[in-house]
Design a protein around this motif. Sequence first.
Motif, mmCIF file in Angstrom:
data_model
loop_
_atom_site.group_PDB
_atom_site.id
_atom_site.type_symbol
_atom_site.label_atom_id
_atom_site.label_comp_id
_atom_site.label_asym_id
_atom_site.label_seq_id
_atom_site.Cartn_x
_atom_site.Cartn_y
_atom_site.Cartn_z
ATOM 1 N N ASP A 161 -36.202 -11.867 63.419
ATOM 2 C CA ASP A 161 -36.948 -10.853 64.176
ATOM 3 C C ASP A 161 -38.331 -10.636 63.573
ATOM 4 O O ASP A 161 -39.340 -10.620 64.298
ATOM 5 N N LEU A 162 -38.384 -10.431 62.261
ATOM 6 C CA LEU A 162 -39.650 -10.108 61.608
ATOM 7 C C LEU A 162 -40.649 -11.253 61.743
ATOM 8 O O LEU A 162 -41.842 -11.026 61.984
ATOM 9 N N ALA A 163 -40.156 -12.490 61.615
ATOM 10 C CA ALA A 163 -41.051 -13.652 61.773
ATOM 11 C C ALA A 163 -41.578 -13.718 63.202
ATOM 12 O O ALA A 163 -42.778 -13.958 63.427
ATOM 13 N N ASN A 164 -40.705 -13.475 64.188
ATOM 14 C CA ASN A 164 -41.133 -13.519 65.597
ATOM 15 C C ASN A 164 -42.103 -12.389 65.927
ATOM 16 O O ASN A 164 -43.060 -12.581 66.678
ATOM 17 N N ILE A 165 -41.853 -11.195 65.376
ATOM 18 C CA ILE A 165 -42.732 -10.048 65.633
ATOM 19 C C ILE A 165 -44.132 -10.329 65.085
ATOM 20 O O ILE A 165 -45.142 -10.102 65.769
ATOM 21 N N HIS A 170 -49.807 -11.371 66.186
ATOM 22 C CA HIS A 170 -51.089 -11.995 65.827
ATOM 23 C C HIS A 170 -51.573 -13.000 66.877
ATOM 24 O O HIS A 170 -52.778 -13.160 67.061
ATOM 25 N N SER A 171 -50.651 -13.651 67.581
ATOM 26 C CA SER A 171 -51.074 -14.692 68.527
ATOM 27 C C SER A 171 -51.289 -14.174 69.947
ATOM 28 O O SER A 171 -52.076 -14.752 70.706
ATOM 29 N N VAL A 172 -50.605 -13.087 70.323
ATOM 30 C CA VAL A 172 -50.676 -12.621 71.719
ATOM 31 C C VAL A 172 -51.192 -11.183 71.820
ATOM 32 O O VAL A 172 -52.151 -10.900 72.554
#
Length: 453
Positions: A161-165, A170-172
């Motif tokens: 979760d934390l990596a995806n968040i 930052h990217s979107v």
Amino acid sequence: MATRVKRRRVAGPEGCGHGLDRDPDPVAGFLRWCGRVGLELSPKVAVSRQGTVAGYGMVARESVQAGELLFAVPRAALLSQHTCSIGGLLERERGALQSQSGWVPLLLALLHELQAPASPWSPYFALWPELGRLEHPMFWPEGERRRLLQGTGVPEAVEKDLANIRSEYHSVVLPFMEAHPDLFSPRVRSLELYQQLVALVMAYSFQEPLEEEDDEKEPNPPLMVPAADILNHVADHNANLEYSPNCLRMVATQPIPKGHEIFNTYGQMANWQLIHMYGFAEPYPDNTDDTADIQMVTVREAALQGAKDEAERLQLCERWDYLCKLEMVGEEGAFVIGREEVLTEEELTTTLKVLCMSAEEFRELKEQDGWGDKREEDSLTITNIPRLKESWRQLLRNSVLLTLQAYATDLKAEQDLLGNKDIYSKLSWREQQALQVRYGQKMILHQLLELTG
């Protein structure tokens, strides 16, 4: 969905103009808002802190019969990417807001509305929990999370979760907010706030189910449903949310006596899912939907440990590859065991069968490229496990023993803690919830040990 997290008045990003502090009684303000937006609450129910399991909840003022309407939320009162004040922009930019979660448009809607001085949803936000005090494990220090939840599967889920968040923000999300500085003040351009809102959407949002004929479509995006997210969850719930074209209706599913709390269901959730997504677990043995996982690779490891020589190990690896091609197993999958049934029965049955069959049987299986009819004695219902072939039982047992090694404590230590009310009461909230998660899983795994012994 909703949450049992202690609900306090929302403390959004510092300096954001919610106008929340002007109302000393957030419940009264929320009820006035319900009247303005046409959200109809039955006179038989009350939003209250009294008589609820945690924070705000909904309580029956009078006895309620099964089938009675508790409240109806008009679709215009829902907070979604379509109903928010920047809905048009979110729709136009939809292509740039694609993400793995599918939640970005709603999260941007919340970021905008939270800082808007005159957001129509401000009285609704006043009943939210304080964002900085959410109890999801993603907010626990990593060392505490690992110590308390080792072996449960939660630390691994949180790390994903934390990596995806971080990636999504930052990217979107951040580029979108920076491209529209008139709509998003610098105060809401914060990864910390974004993570808090992800947890809030995880715990409080609802997803309208697809129609049966639309099963192939992408799931509907999440939306916030005022009033519905006040209800807390138990497996043995007494209310259910129904969707209709004009409104969403919360309906009693069984009689509710006067003074009793009204509970919704967030779905058939194991305790590890409840603590991961909502920040709480049901005390043992209340959660009849609880499960324990045996990682698929753990069964492979147990089989390899039992191999007599290198030739047998190579045969097992070949069989594992065959199971992967059948999509019965994978490096990250798990076999899911409930209290009364194996939820992944087909996958586990097939895996035990293939890993335990003779070389001759495996050769025939590959040649005929398929299965005969499933035999009843191969059924993996809990009651049938003692009647399985001895080789299957032994492999299952060895897999359970390996799984139990992943926990930091044993069942006896958990039983001692739960059995001593004085000691249990001195545990922190996190320690109590994590203990319930570990204990429920271990009880299921130990039941399997008894059945395979």
